[in-house]
Design a protein around this motif. Sequence first.
Motif, PDB file in Angstrom:
ATOM      1  N   SER A 123       0.821  -1.212   0.000  1.00  0.00           N
ATOM      2  CA  SER A 123       0.000   0.000   0.000  1.00  0.00           C
ATOM      3  C   SER A 123       0.853   1.259   0.000  1.00  0.00           C
ATOM      4  O   SER A 123       2.033   1.242   0.381  1.00  0.00           O
ATOM      5  N   THR A 124       0.228   2.357  -0.420  1.00  0.00           N
ATOM      6  CA  THR A 124       0.863   3.674  -0.400  1.00  0.00           C
ATOM      7  C   THR A 124       0.005   4.611   0.427  1.00  0.00           C
ATOM      8  O   THR A 124      -1.188   4.802   0.135  1.00  0.00           O
ATOM      9  N   ILE A 125       0.618   5.193   1.457  1.00  0.00           N
ATOM     10  CA  ILE A 125      -0.098   6.059   2.400  1.00  0.00           C
ATOM     11  C   ILE A 125       0.676   7.361   2.541  1.00  0.00           C
ATOM     12  O   ILE A 125       1.886   7.353   2.791  1.00  0.00           O
ATOM     13  N   HIS A 126      -0.018   8.479   2.389  1.00  0.00           N
ATOM     14  CA  HIS A 126       0.618   9.778   2.623  1.00  0.00           C
ATOM     15  C   HIS A 126      -0.402  10.737   3.214  1.00  0.00           C
ATOM     16  O   HIS A 126      -1.548  10.801   2.762  1.00  0.00           O
ATOM     17  N   CYS A 127       0.032  11.491   4.222  1.00  0.00           N
ATOM     18  CA  CYS A 127      -0.810  12.517   4.830  1.00  0.00           C
ATOM     19  C   CYS A 127      -0.080  13.848   4.816  1.00  0.00           C
ATOM     20  O   CYS A 127       1.070  13.939   5.269  1.00  0.00           O
ATOM     21  N   ALA A 128      -0.739  14.877   4.290  1.00  0.00           N
ATOM     22  CA  ALA A 128      -0.170  16.220   4.211  1.00  0.00           C
ATOM     23  C   ALA A 128      -0.844  17.134   5.217  1.00  0.00           C
ATOM     24  O   ALA A 128      -2.040  16.987   5.522  1.00  0.00           O
ATOM     25  N   ASP A 129      -0.095  18.092   5.743  1.00  0.00           N
ATOM     26  CA  ASP A 129      -0.617  19.041   6.714  1.00  0.00           C
ATOM     27  C   ASP A 129      -1.816  19.805   6.159  1.00  0.00           C
ATOM     28  O   ASP A 129      -1.906  20.086   4.959  1.00  0.00           O
ATOM     29  N   GLY A 130      -2.708  20.170   7.074  1.00  0.00           N
ATOM     30  CA  GLY A 130      -3.819  21.039   6.714  1.00  0.00           C
ATOM     31  C   GLY A 130      -3.422  22.501   6.818  1.00  0.00           C
ATOM     32  O   GLY A 130      -2.479  22.872   7.526  1.00  0.00           O
ATOM     33  N   ASP A 131      -4.159  23.351   6.105  1.00  0.00           N
ATOM     34  CA  ASP A 131      -3.871  24.788   6.096  1.00  0.00           C
ATOM     35  C   ASP A 131      -4.660  25.550   7.146  1.00  0.00           C
ATOM     36  O   ASP A 131      -4.392  26.726   7.383  1.00  0.00           O
ATOM     37  N   ALA A 183      -0.239  -3.282  14.838  1.00  0.00           N
ATOM     38  CA  ALA A 183      -0.315  -2.694  13.500  1.00  0.00           C
ATOM     39  C   ALA A 183       0.952  -3.077  12.762  1.00  0.00           C
ATOM     40  O   ALA A 183       2.063  -2.895  13.279  1.00  0.00           O
ATOM     41  N   SER A 184       0.795  -3.610  11.545  1.00  0.00           N
ATOM     42  CA  SER A 184       1.943  -4.092  10.771  1.00  0.00           C
ATOM     43  C   SER A 184       1.853  -3.536   9.352  1.00  0.00           C
ATOM     44  O   SER A 184       0.782  -3.562   8.734  1.00  0.00           O
ATOM     45  N   TYR A 185       2.987  -3.062   8.841  1.00  0.00           N
ATOM     46  CA  TYR A 185       3.069  -2.473   7.508  1.00  0.00           C
ATOM     47  C   TYR A 185       4.108  -3.251   6.717  1.00  0.00           C
ATOM     48  O   TYR A 185       5.282  -3.312   7.106  1.00  0.00           O
ATOM     49  N   ILE A 186       3.684  -3.857   5.600  1.00  0.00           N
ATOM     50  CA  ILE A 186       4.530  -4.775   4.835  1.00  0.00           C
ATOM     51  C   ILE A 186       4.567  -4.331   3.382  1.00  0.00           C
ATOM     52  O   ILE A 186       3.511  -4.117   2.767  1.00  0.00           O
ATOM     53  N   ASN A 187       5.777  -4.187   2.852  1.00  0.00           N
ATOM     54  CA  ASN A 187       5.944  -3.837   1.436  1.00  0.00           C
ATOM     55  C   ASN A 187       5.102  -2.614   1.074  1.00  0.00           C
ATOM     56  O   ASN A 187       4.398  -2.593   0.069  1.00  0.00           O
ATOM     57  N   SER A 188       5.181  -1.592   1.917  1.00  0.00           N
ATOM     58  CA  SER A 188       4.337  -0.411   1.747  1.00  0.00           C
ATOM     59  C   SER A 188       5.170   0.859   1.871  1.00  0.00           C
ATOM     60  O   SER A 188       6.327   0.828   2.305  1.00  0.00           O
ATOM     61  N   SER A 189       4.552   1.976   1.493  1.00  0.00           N
ATOM     62  CA  SER A 189       5.155   3.295   1.666  1.00  0.00           C
ATOM     63  C   SER A 189       4.263   4.095   2.592  1.00  0.00           C
ATOM     64  O   SER A 189       3.067   4.274   2.303  1.00  0.00           O
ATOM     65  N   ILE A 190       4.838   4.558   3.705  1.00  0.00           N
ATOM     66  CA  ILE A 190       4.086   5.328   4.695  1.00  0.00           C
ATOM     67  C   ILE A 190       4.819   6.646   4.916  1.00  0.00           C
ATOM     68  O   ILE A 190       5.972   6.654   5.342  1.00  0.00           O
ATOM     69  N   SER A 191       4.149   7.747   4.633  1.00  0.00           N
ATOM     70  CA  SER A 191       4.826   9.037   4.772  1.00  0.00           C
ATOM     71  C   SER A 191       3.859  10.098   5.284  1.00  0.00           C
ATOM     72  O   SER A 191       2.651  10.040   5.060  1.00  0.00           O
ATOM     73  N   SER A 192       4.433  11.050   5.983  1.00  0.00           N
ATOM     74  CA  SER A 192       3.718  12.247   6.413  1.00  0.00           C
ATOM     75  C   SER A 192       4.503  13.447   5.921  1.00  0.00           C
ATOM     76  O   SER A 192       5.708  13.355   5.673  1.00  0.00           O
ATOM     77  N   GLU A 193       3.818  14.577   5.782  1.00  0.00           N
ATOM     78  CA  GLU A 193       4.555  15.780   5.412  1.00  0.00           C
ATOM     79  C   GLU A 193       5.501  16.170   6.545  1.00  0.00           C
ATOM     80  O   GLU A 193       6.703  16.350   6.314  1.00  0.00           O
TER      81      GLU A 193
END
Length: 677
Positions: free
Chosen positions: A273-281, A323-333
């Motif tokens: 999976s691909t997960i990304h969260c960006a800051d709110g304004d 919680a387990s994350y496998i073969n994934s991309s997890i990012s935050s701003e």
Amino acid sequence: MVRTRSTDTDRPAGTGTLDREVSYRARNRALLVAVGGLVLAPALATPAVAESAHKGGGRGGSGRTLTVRSGETLELTATTTVTELTIAEGGAISAPDGTRLTLTVNGVETGSKLGRLTDGDGGVATAITAGTYRGTVVLDVAAANDVTYDAMSFPFRQAVYVDADGVDESRSVPSDVRGGTVTDDEARDITLRSNGEAFNGVYVTGGATYRLTRPDIAFQGNGRCDFVGYGAAVVGTGAGTNLVIDGATIRNEGVVRTAVIADATANVVVKNSTIHCADGDHVPAEYPASGSGDTRYMITVPWMLGISGNVRATNLLGASTRASYINSSISSEKWGALSVDGGSNCTLTAINSRVANTGGQGYGSYAIGNVTENILGCTYDVGDYALIHWGASAHYGDSTRAAVAALNESLELGLTASELRRLPERATTIRAGRFMVLWYAAGSVLVDGGTQVDTGETTFMCKAVAANVTVDGSRGARLTPGNGVIFQLMDTDRPSSVAVTGKPWSTEMLGTYTEPTTAPTRSATWDTTTAQSTDARAAFTDIDLAGDFYNAVRGGGNASLQGQNLVLDFTRSTVRGVISATSTRHRVATITIDEYRQISEVANTPGDVVNNGVIVTLGARSTWTVTGTSYLSSLTLAADAAVTAPRGKKVRLTVDGTPTAIKAGTTYTGALTLTVG
């Protein structure tokens, strides 16, 4: 059914309350009504009129318009579909107690606006904002899903609600689900969109076993609390709940608009999976500029951690949750990619995954509450810290088949034999802008396999707690500190929260750190020559190290510490650098929120041991090359260990001021000074 209501009981003739029937598709399960639902509805000051161009139609109906005028509250008792909805300023739409109202337009949740933080209810409820909405406009009336956290009730609304009996459509908002299929066991290829506030995507609870396959989720707009998951894309919660998320794409943007929440003993597995969260304004205007440590209201990262940001990608909560994350991309701003917060005895695992901050600040993972973290075969590219350590056991190593198979069994990851075979063996690579680990509470870190650690500054930063580091370099593990410091032990410089009254939140982050100006006072009771249970320790085997080790703890009763030693053990290793008691100085004398990036930023001046003992053991086949004056309280050399100086120089030892020869197989204690000349 559509009803309008008005507080004006003396209305003119011809303006009686409308009571128009609107049919809707029967739901799979009965509508459940709870008591005490929270509904926002302004008081009515003028007669109200609701207009609908046509009757009839259900969720799929067309050709109807609905207008809510100023001063009117329109109550909907059933899901209603129109082609145009107009809500004038001062008008409102509500649903009966025990239900929640959600607006979708063309399959996108929209229009929901959180109340003010200071409205007396914590601003946790949403209302539909004034405006005109056109298209397939669905006003969905669903049974309430109120989730309690720390005496506050959060009125969840979600596209898909799943419990042990499968999908509960009465608590779901099907109009937000586009494409794919949804069954009691699995949702496959669904698309979820939201540009409103505090709307959840998929909520799995009550011991359910469920699978999300290739969901495409993109939410914009604020959430409200990531300690309960209010506004998150996916939540898995409750004892016995097993949620597998496979092939997901989740991209959120907004204040605490978290991607994945695991809570309350659930087992959540995310893979491919691909997960990304960006800051709110838009941080709420009434939120304190310094932030709050009250977790019911905390919507920005505490600045005392030396970072900024208002959304973390994931959070792991509750007791014994996994919680387990496998073969994934997890990012935050910013803020954090993987977090464990507000829980106890949880387990966080990342295997062959990318963990990143894209905005130049933040952490890879956060650990509190005796958590276990397994980081195998991962690539970290984080703004500040790979780990903020508040009490944990963390392991950074290789994703060997044996290691992954063992976790697959012990953590019930559910990987098939085929998946295990296809998962490549990888070493962990860590690139951190400042430190690998920042300790604020006692706990351990193990680095082994081929793990490569590159930090912009110090590798291990410990704030006067019992850190325990083990580094095994036998398979190629390497540490490269950008500022040449491998281990820094020092007093905490983290300002504290301040209790406040008269506000919904109990604390604000108004504390200040001020640099001490006096010399430390020697404790009459602290032993600097013998290792204590409260000391910070680091053990290195089969590794070549280039870097310094410093202990700057003042002790003498400062911060309730009489003293703290730095205990270092080297086995079959070489170390080149300064190992010493020291004093530290920040770049600025006072640190407030305006200087938050100066937290942990210190320069060292080696000096005599006071309460900051440095206890060094050079074990079998170990060599220390001393590159500058070093002050110790104990030095032990194995029979085949050596202390040397750089080529062309000599190292000299004094013990309590007396020149002393350095001999293998000897232990020296007291005031030890090693100089190079």
